[in-house]
Design an enzyme around this catalytic site. Structure first.
Site, mmCIF file in Angstrom:
data_model
loop_
_atom_site.group_PDB
_atom_site.id
_atom_site.type_symbol
_atom_site.label_atom_id
_atom_site.label_comp_id
_atom_site.label_asym_id
_atom_site.label_seq_id
_atom_site.Cartn_x
_atom_site.Cartn_y
_atom_site.Cartn_z
ATOM 1 N N HIS A 15 1.152 -1.333 0.237
ATOM 2 C CA HIS A 15 -0.192 -0.313 0.256
ATOM 3 C C HIS A 15 1.146 0.859 -0.065
ATOM 4 O O HIS A 15 1.937 0.698 1.103
ATOM 5 C CB HIS A 15 -1.033 -0.356 1.143
ATOM 6 C CG HIS A 15 -1.968 0.712 1.493
ATOM 7 N ND1 HIS A 15 -1.931 1.763 2.602
ATOM 8 C CD2 HIS A 15 -2.546 1.915 0.344
ATOM 9 C CE1 HIS A 15 -2.715 2.825 2.022
ATOM 10 N NE2 HIS A 15 -3.607 3.048 1.052
ATOM 11 N N ASP A 68 7.086 4.108 -21.513
ATOM 12 C CA ASP A 68 7.605 4.051 -23.569
ATOM 13 C C ASP A 68 9.432 3.578 -22.716
ATOM 14 O O ASP A 68 10.184 3.753 -21.781
ATOM 15 C CB ASP A 68 8.007 5.734 -23.643
ATOM 16 C CG ASP A 68 7.706 6.619 -23.200
ATOM 17 O OD1 ASP A 68 9.226 6.824 -22.924
ATOM 18 O OD2 ASP A 68 7.578 7.410 -23.503
ATOM 19 N N HIS A 112 5.623 17.026 -17.126
ATOM 20 C CA HIS A 112 6.806 16.401 -17.506
ATOM 21 C C HIS A 112 8.323 16.276 -16.837
ATOM 22 O O HIS A 112 8.194 15.202 -16.342
ATOM 23 C CB HIS A 112 7.585 15.728 -19.357
ATOM 24 C CG HIS A 112 7.726 15.238 -19.522
ATOM 25 N ND1 HIS A 112 7.586 13.395 -19.215
ATOM 26 C CD2 HIS A 112 8.446 14.052 -19.953
ATOM 27 C CE1 HIS A 112 8.306 12.867 -20.147
ATOM 28 N NE2 HIS A 112 9.408 13.277 -20.847
#
Length: 129
Positions: free
Chosen positions: A20, A28, A96
């Site tokens: 948990h 990618d 990002h």
């Protein structure tokens, strides 16, 4: 031999060790992976296995309480965004650069062969009760 589910021994074992609030990254082929997290590299060739295939397999195995992807996926990779949004209603978007920073705190990184930019997600494990 297992009847089904994830049959890659390294990945099945790594998923079984998650608890948990642990986080894992499905990424990618181009995401920089920092030192620290355990890495299961599934990439065989560019595009194989694809991000969606790996995401679906992992979602069948784990309870997820939070998901984070790069904000850029909405504009730069709408197909991936649609998949993430449909499968992960708790999806949060961050820049990002922040996703890359957060990757360092993950317990596990699963690298796919995906060759489409921004096909990355951080998943935080939940509990089934």
């Amino acid at each position: 031999m297992k009847r089904g589910g994830i049959i890659n021994a390294q990945l099945a074992g790594a998923l079984a060790r998650l608890g948990h609030t642990d986080t894992l990254v499905i990424c990618d082929a181009g995401l920089p992976i920092p030192r620290g997290p355990e890495i299961v590299d599934l990439a065989f060739r560019l595009g194989t296995p694809g991000f969606g295939t790996v995401l679906e397999g992992i979602l069948e195995e784990l309870v997820i309480e939070e998901a984070v992807a790069a904000r850029e996926v909405e504009r730069e990779n709408p197909g991936c965004y649609a998949l993430l949004a449909s499968r992960l209603p708790e999806l949060k978007l961050v820049p990002h650069w922040e996703l890359k920073v957060r990757t360092a705190d993950a317990r596990l990184v699963v690298r796919t062969g995906e060759a489409t930019p921004y096909s990355n997600v951080i998943l935080r494990c939940g509990v089934p009760f």
